[in-house]
Scaffold this active site. Sequence first.
Site, mmCIF file in Angstrom:
data_model
loop_
_atom_site.group_PDB
_atom_site.id
_atom_site.type_symbol
_atom_site.label_atom_id
_atom_site.label_comp_id
_atom_site.label_asym_id
_atom_site.label_seq_id
_atom_site.Cartn_x
_atom_site.Cartn_y
_atom_site.Cartn_z
ATOM 1 N N ARG A 1 0.947 -1.359 0.047
ATOM 2 C CA ARG A 1 -0.252 -0.172 -0.131
ATOM 3 C C ARG A 1 1.068 1.420 -0.115
ATOM 4 N NH1 ARG A 1 -4.997 -1.469 3.889
ATOM 5 N NH2 ARG A 1 -3.495 -0.936 5.709
ATOM 6 N N ARG B 1 0.324 -5.280 14.235
ATOM 7 C CA ARG B 1 -1.413 -5.286 14.398
ATOM 8 C C ARG B 1 -2.183 -6.764 13.959
ATOM 9 N NH1 ARG B 1 -1.405 -1.873 8.993
ATOM 10 N NH2 ARG B 1 -3.546 -1.645 9.810
ATOM 11 N N ARG C 1 2.391 4.543 5.168
ATOM 12 C CA ARG C 1 2.196 4.730 6.664
ATOM 13 C C ARG C 1 3.126 3.508 7.275
ATOM 14 N NH1 ARG C 1 -3.869 3.096 6.675
ATOM 15 N NH2 ARG C 1 -3.780 1.773 8.280
HETATM 16 P P1 AMP Z 1 -7.364 0.978 10.455
HETATM 17 O O1 AMP Z 1 -6.830 2.061 9.250
HETATM 18 O O2 AMP Z 1 -8.697 0.610 10.604
HETATM 19 O O3 AMP Z 1 -6.089 -0.238 10.680
HETATM 20 O O4 AMP Z 1 -6.883 1.616 11.648
HETATM 21 C C1 AMP Z 1 -5.307 2.451 12.164
HETATM 22 C C2 AMP Z 1 -5.604 2.833 13.623
HETATM 23 O O5 AMP Z 1 -5.624 3.199 13.790
HETATM 24 C C3 AMP Z 1 -5.268 0.928 13.975
HETATM 25 O O6 AMP Z 1 -3.632 0.398 14.007
HETATM 26 C C4 AMP Z 1 -5.261 1.542 15.846
HETATM 27 O O7 AMP Z 1 -3.789 2.615 16.016
HETATM 28 C C5 AMP Z 1 -6.464 2.983 15.865
HETATM 29 N N1 AMP Z 1 -7.505 2.252 15.682
HETATM 30 C C6 AMP Z 1 -8.772 2.863 14.207
HETATM 31 N N2 AMP Z 1 -9.732 1.893 15.081
HETATM 32 C C7 AMP Z 1 -9.143 1.989 16.141
HETATM 33 C C8 AMP Z 1 -10.544 1.140 17.500
HETATM 34 N N3 AMP Z 1 -12.174 1.169 17.612
HETATM 35 N N4 AMP Z 1 -9.866 1.034 18.785
HETATM 36 C C9 AMP Z 1 -9.140 1.254 18.752
HETATM 37 N N5 AMP Z 1 -7.298 2.124 18.068
HETATM 38 C C10 AMP Z 1 -7.976 2.113 16.855
#
Ligand code: AMP
Length: 223
Positions: free
Chosen positions: A127, A171, A160
Amino acid sequence: MRLIFHGPPGVGKGTQAGRISIEQGLSHISSGDLLRAAVDAKTEVGLKAREYIENGLLVPDELIVNIVADKINSAECEKGFILDGFPRNLSQAKVLDSTLGKTGKKIDRVFSFIASEEVIITRIAGRRMCESCGAHYHELFSPPSKENVCDECQSKLFQRKDDYPETIKVRLKVYKEQTEKLIDYYNNKGILEEVDCNGDKAEIQQNIIAGLHSMSKEERDME
Ligand code: AMP
């Protein structure tokens, strides 16, 4: 229609949430996008959340649940929404239930996105994003015409920090330890539907739409 797209990072739920929300006239709520916007705007939440995000960890619940609850209760979500990236653990799922319950609403269906770890790692590792306009690319599946340059605005592309190989591993571990258990939570409520995400985007979209149609039919049958 109130939906959750659940699954590990990189499985493609964000892409599908974008496509299906437009097609179905639903609001797309991505908790990751909300947090990244807070980081870019250097808000209090953003300043606190940044390190967690960059290290691939979940931000503490108190930094995200209110932001998502406000969105859900806003006028733009009146016709329904797709939650993408939220809830990520059991306590967030319970807050979501109680937030919706206050206005007599509930989640109608949870689509659980499933793909092999190999597919996920290939998707995340390739990505790239434009540093200026935010356009998305993928080194293998949707590369820009000129290497590392955005087709839209000619700015540089970047990766990113949380997409770096060592952070992807963190992750995926966090997903397994905290987020995967939501599959049982929603399965027990009888609202979970699995989506096989090993295929291409158009195929996956068709599978979800078929799921939505069967859902409307079940609801009609119950009336
Ligand atoms: P994502 O784009 O959904 O993969 O989110 C990127 C990052 O944002 C994640 O790895 C977390 O650090 C944070 N994050 C996103 N959504 C949440 C959530 N519901 N609870 C806690 N951290 C979140």
